[in-house]
Design a protein around this motif. Structure first.
Motif, PDB file in Angstrom:
ATOM      1  N   VAL A 196      12.085 -24.532  -5.763  1.00 28.91           N
ATOM      2  CA  VAL A 196      11.756 -25.055  -7.078  1.00 28.91           C
ATOM      3  C   VAL A 196      10.972 -24.024  -7.883  1.00 28.91           C
ATOM      4  O   VAL A 196      11.349 -23.665  -8.997  1.00 28.91           O
ATOM      5  N   ALA A 197       9.868 -23.573  -7.341  1.00 27.89           N
ATOM      6  CA  ALA A 197       9.030 -22.606  -8.053  1.00 27.89           C
ATOM      7  C   ALA A 197       8.064 -21.973  -7.068  1.00 27.89           C
ATOM      8  O   ALA A 197       7.708 -22.587  -6.061  1.00 27.89           O
ATOM      9  N   ALA A 198       7.650 -20.755  -7.383  1.00 29.04           N
ATOM     10  CA  ALA A 198       6.678 -20.072  -6.533  1.00 29.04           C
ATOM     11  C   ALA A 198       5.981 -18.979  -7.318  1.00 29.04           C
ATOM     12  O   ALA A 198       6.472 -18.531  -8.360  1.00 29.04           O
ATOM     13  N   LYS A 199       4.859 -18.583  -6.797  1.00 28.34           N
ATOM     14  CA  LYS A 199       4.105 -17.495  -7.418  1.00 28.34           C
ATOM     15  C   LYS A 199       3.473 -16.659  -6.319  1.00 28.34           C
ATOM     16  O   LYS A 199       2.887 -17.185  -5.381  1.00 28.34           O
ATOM     17  N   ALA A 200       3.625 -15.354  -6.455  1.00 28.99           N
ATOM     18  CA  ALA A 200       2.995 -14.442  -5.517  1.00 28.99           C
ATOM     19  C   ALA A 200       1.524 -14.248  -5.878  1.00 28.99           C
ATOM     20  O   ALA A 200       1.078 -14.614  -6.969  1.00 28.99           O
ATOM     21  N   TRP A 201       0.785 -13.661  -4.959  1.00 23.89           N
ATOM     22  CA  TRP A 201      -0.627 -13.372  -5.219  1.00 23.89           C
ATOM     23  C   TRP A 201      -0.782 -12.521  -6.478  1.00 23.89           C
ATOM     24  O   TRP A 201      -1.737 -12.682  -7.224  1.00 23.89           O
ATOM     25  N   ASP A 234      12.245 -11.620  -3.079  1.00 30.63           N
ATOM     26  CA  ASP A 234      12.731 -12.714  -3.910  1.00 30.63           C
ATOM     27  C   ASP A 234      11.974 -13.967  -3.503  1.00 30.63           C
ATOM     28  O   ASP A 234      12.103 -14.418  -2.366  1.00 30.63           O
ATOM     29  N   LEU A 235      11.193 -14.508  -4.419  1.00 32.48           N
ATOM     30  CA  LEU A 235      10.381 -15.677  -4.096  1.00 32.48           C
ATOM     31  C   LEU A 235      11.229 -16.866  -3.654  1.00 32.48           C
ATOM     32  O   LEU A 235      10.740 -17.734  -2.952  1.00 32.48           O
ATOM     33  N   ALA A 236      12.456 -16.914  -4.080  1.00 35.99           N
ATOM     34  CA  ALA A 236      13.304 -18.056  -3.754  1.00 35.99           C
ATOM     35  C   ALA A 236      13.887 -17.967  -2.353  1.00 35.99           C
ATOM     36  O   ALA A 236      14.149 -18.992  -1.723  1.00 35.99           O
TER      37      ALA A 236
END
Length: 124
Positions: A47-52, A105-107
């Motif tokens: 759905v969604a993500a964020k790296a540091w 790739d965060l996904a």
């Protein structure tokens, strides 16, 4: 390590919900934190993500409707969901995974820690 998700519920189409996830048990610097969901009879999807670092990614169908917020100091992530649709109905899971490469790739990267799911039901 624990990821504690909360905030699911029942909402009418067009409504809003906020999901929250508190991560504990280790430091999450260099980790990506994200949300996935699994609808009945379907595979789990990103759905969604964020790296540091602050780099973020969203599923195309939620862009413009969902906003992901990450607080690195508190190790929390929130998913603000607006203009909800019946097709957003799913169990939502928060997850954490180490970012081991400059290119990622965060996904599709591997997430090693998962929270319990929280059910979001959107009625038409």
């Amino acid at each position: 390590v624990q990821l504690q998700a909360s905030g699911g519920g029942l909402v009418q189409a067009g409504g809003s919900l906020t999901l929250s996830c508190a991560a504990s048990g280790r430091t999450f610097s260099s980790y990506a934190l994200g949300w996935f969901r699994q609808a009945p009879g379907k595979e789990r999807e990103f759905v969604a993500a964020k790296a540091w670092s602050g780099v973020a990614k969203y599923l195309d169908s939620v862009k413009g409707r969902f906003t992901f917020a990450r607080d690195n100091a508190r190790n929390t992530v929130d998913l603000y969901m607006n203009s909800l649709r019946p097709e957003d109905t799913a169990v939502y899971y928060c997850a954490a995974g180490p970012v081991r490469s400059i290119i990622y790739d965060l996904a599709t990267m591997k997430y090693t820690y998962w929270g319990q799911g929280t059910l979001v039901t959107v009625s038409s």
